[in-house]
Design an enzyme around this catalytic site. Sequence first.
Site, PDB file in Angstrom:
ATOM      1  N   ASN A   1      -9.770   0.623  -2.574  1.00 12.91           N
ATOM      2  CA  ASN A   1      -9.425   0.554  -1.263  1.00 12.91           C
ATOM      3  C   ASN A   1     -10.444  -0.483  -0.597  1.00 12.91           C
ATOM      4  OD1 ASN A   1      -7.387   1.033   0.842  1.00 12.91           O
ATOM      5  ND2 ASN A   1      -8.953   2.238   1.799  1.00 12.91           N
ATOM      6  N   LYS A   2      -9.797  -0.695   0.630  1.00 12.97           N
ATOM      7  CA  LYS A   2     -10.787  -1.765   1.554  1.00 12.97           C
ATOM      8  C   LYS A   2     -12.376  -1.407   1.380  1.00 12.97           C
ATOM      9  CE  LYS A   2      -9.294  -4.396   3.325  1.00 12.97           C
ATOM     10  NZ  LYS A   2      -9.138  -5.537   2.672  1.00 12.97           N
TER      11      LYS A   2
ATOM     12  N   ARG B   1      -2.505 -12.362  -4.596  1.00 12.37           N
ATOM     13  CA  ARG B   1      -3.703 -11.135  -4.512  1.00 12.37           C
ATOM     14  C   ARG B   1      -3.819 -10.460  -5.631  1.00 12.37           C
ATOM     15  NH1 ARG B   1      -4.216  -9.554   0.903  1.00 12.37           N
ATOM     16  NH2 ARG B   1      -5.972  -8.284   0.196  1.00 12.37           N
TER      17      ARG B   1
ATOM     18  N   ARG C   1      -0.179  -8.328   4.915  1.00 10.83           N
ATOM     19  CA  ARG C   1      -1.205  -7.663   4.179  1.00 10.83           C
ATOM     20  C   ARG C   1      -1.042  -6.176   4.148  1.00 10.83           C
ATOM     21  NH1 ARG C   1      -2.031  -4.371   7.602  1.00 10.83           N
ATOM     22  NH2 ARG C   1      -3.706  -3.447   6.513  1.00 10.83           N
ATOM     23  N   GLY C   2      -1.828  -5.305   3.183  1.00  4.95           N
ATOM     24  CA  GLY C   2      -1.361  -3.987   3.136  1.00  4.95           C
ATOM     25  C   GLY C   2      -0.676  -3.706   1.929  1.00  4.95           C
ATOM     26  N   ALA C   3      -1.125  -2.750   0.994  1.00  4.79           N
ATOM     27  CA  ALA C   3      -0.286  -2.921  -0.187  1.00  4.79           C
ATOM     28  C   ALA C   3       1.055  -2.752  -0.304  1.00  4.79           C
ATOM     29  CB  ALA C   3      -1.003  -1.308  -0.759  1.00  4.79           C
TER      30      ALA C   3
ATOM     31  N   ASP D   1      -5.344   0.378  -2.503  1.00  2.00           N
ATOM     32  CA  ASP D   1      -4.547  -0.604  -2.818  1.00  2.00           C
ATOM     33  C   ASP D   1      -4.301  -0.683  -4.406  1.00  2.00           C
ATOM     34  OD1 ASP D   1      -6.218  -1.697  -0.526  1.00  2.00           O
ATOM     35  OD2 ASP D   1      -5.061  -3.260  -1.124  1.00  2.00           O
TER      36      ASP D   1
END
Lengths: 338, 338
Positions: free
Chosen positions: B235-236, B85, B51-53, B225
């Site tokens: 973003n989150k 995603r 996970r994570g861009a 993101d």
Amino acid sequence: MKVGNKHYRTIWMEGQEVQMIDQNLLPFSFEIKSFRTSEETCKAIERMTVRGAGAIGAAAGFAMAQAFAEGKDPETARARIRSTRPTARDLFFAVDSVFEAGKISVQSAVDEAQNLAEANVDAARKIGLFGDALIKDGARILTHCNAGWLGFVDYGSALSPIYTAHLNGKKIHVYADETRPRSQGARLTAWELANEGIDHKIVADNAGAYLMSKGMIDLIIVGADRIAANGDVANKIGTFEKAIVAKHFGVPFYVAAPLSTFDTETLEGSDIIIEERSTAEVHYQTGPDANGKMHTIRVTNPGSEAINPAFDVTPAELISGIITENGIIKPGNADFQY
Amino acid sequence: MKVGNKHYRTIWMEGQEVQMIDQNLLPFSFEIKSFRTSEETCKAIERMTVRGAGAIGAAAGFAMAQAFAEGKDPETARARIRSTRPTARDLFFAVDSVFEAGKISVQSAVDEAQNLAEANVDAARKIGLFGDALIKDGARILTHCNAGWLGFVDYGSALSPIYTAHLNGKKIHVYADETRPRSQGARLTAWELANEGIDHKIVADNAGAYLMSKGMIDLIIVGADRIAANGDVANKIGTFEKAIVAKHFGVPFYVAAPLSTFDTETLEGSDIIIEERSTAEVHYQTGPDANGKMHTIRVTNPGSEAINPAFDVTPAELISGIITENGIIKPGNADFQY
């Protein structure tokens, strides 16, 4: 309020025994616990068997009455009860009132503690009536933590207007902030709302700005642990953040609290001591697995440390109004008096 | 970066096998998993093994290269990878680049995927160098979610300046937002910082306004993101809330992201589709008990529903600057170009 279809109060005293719904077990099991001595009741406050400003106040009053009945030294007992939770104004108010009444007789102390509990119910009911006027049919309301009936003797503060609006036939939807680290919103507020049959959704605390930016919140109502003379409000950590975000989006932000929560001796919010609670609340969570067996699990990196300020102070200028049993008042306005 | 004293990357490809640190097991156990087919890699993205861009981008590039090596229909494979995603810009960037390279040969596709991963490492390293200039000795930095090396192939975006500052001998302290509902801050950011020996504390997301009001935060750095053409940042969930609060207190709020995160085809943030993830992420938490046995427990009222928007969009005007591999740019200023 209702559990299943039966009416309960959060806390009450029968003879010298204090009875409480054990809030540490909610929402996964519902149990009434008995506390026979002042010291037992103090421990229940510390362990958060009872929590929420109003309910803690009632518990403290009952604990003081128990101390008189046990023949304890009143000054020592008062200091002990005051030490259980440093932020809650209602606790100091109740313990001092019962302390004074106990100078007359044990029965006066018991009567005063019972009267305080009844006054708490009455104030919460009236907060519901005044707050209901702010809630339009179809309103979507965000609340933080649990300022429901579990936080009082009955009805609650922030949730009392919601219950009144629902009883009056308004169709409302409540977003309950999870309220980490103790998750009182996801556990207690959601449990209360489900028992009352009110439409609601649990949201992560992080979702506030998202919901408001999408126009999904018409009104925010939160409770208060202590209100300073200038209208600054100490409440559960995260309240301040929601108030700033609400101001950014122009969403009305109301605090609901009985007048006993006002502390005229505290001139402004910066004078309020913020309770730092155990970091275990951040690191561990307790709940049932798929088979209903309870576990306490680590939810953070083992070895990392945390900080856990339990409250923050929202400045008066971010608050649209404070809903009290005497009406809605606005800090900073000429009519701000209590 | 370091795990124990050994250097690891988050994701890499050896032959046709994609290797990843299983981020769903962190921080409680450290395992490398192998994914032999494009479909296996897609499932790993969906299950958030990675996970994570930046790391998702590398995974998507590798998955596209695997599809060519397997002789799959490239269009079908690309659509499948893109579906894993919906919010991550880097994913689209990588899959399209490898798709184009694969028109030449399978080897070209593999080379392009490897080059993209190397470019990701290089960009992250440069973000660290530019971002380090913002960090004073003694700085206290708040970050949200995990935009560390686990979110990239190495170094990270938001954490890369922190690692650089630490390597340069600056004494810094990091506050890691827990970042509910998936707790990437409490689990992954804290794990990274602990492995690098950087002073840090985990805080509930609710504590942001409290920390800033007490002057305890000098700087906020978060990842991204996707960044729209006007500088709005997806973003989150919770990032937007921190940005509003930072503006309220005048705390500098920086976003760190490689240029691959910029999406010129998305004119503004409101055009970005926000991923709604399973509400199980709000209702359940997984972690070890005191004996190290893993459990998944319910942390919300059973029977209550939740909503789970995974991202929010922070408007450009709330952002002090975007730290990229080409320098720090300020959305809205004349020099905002990429």
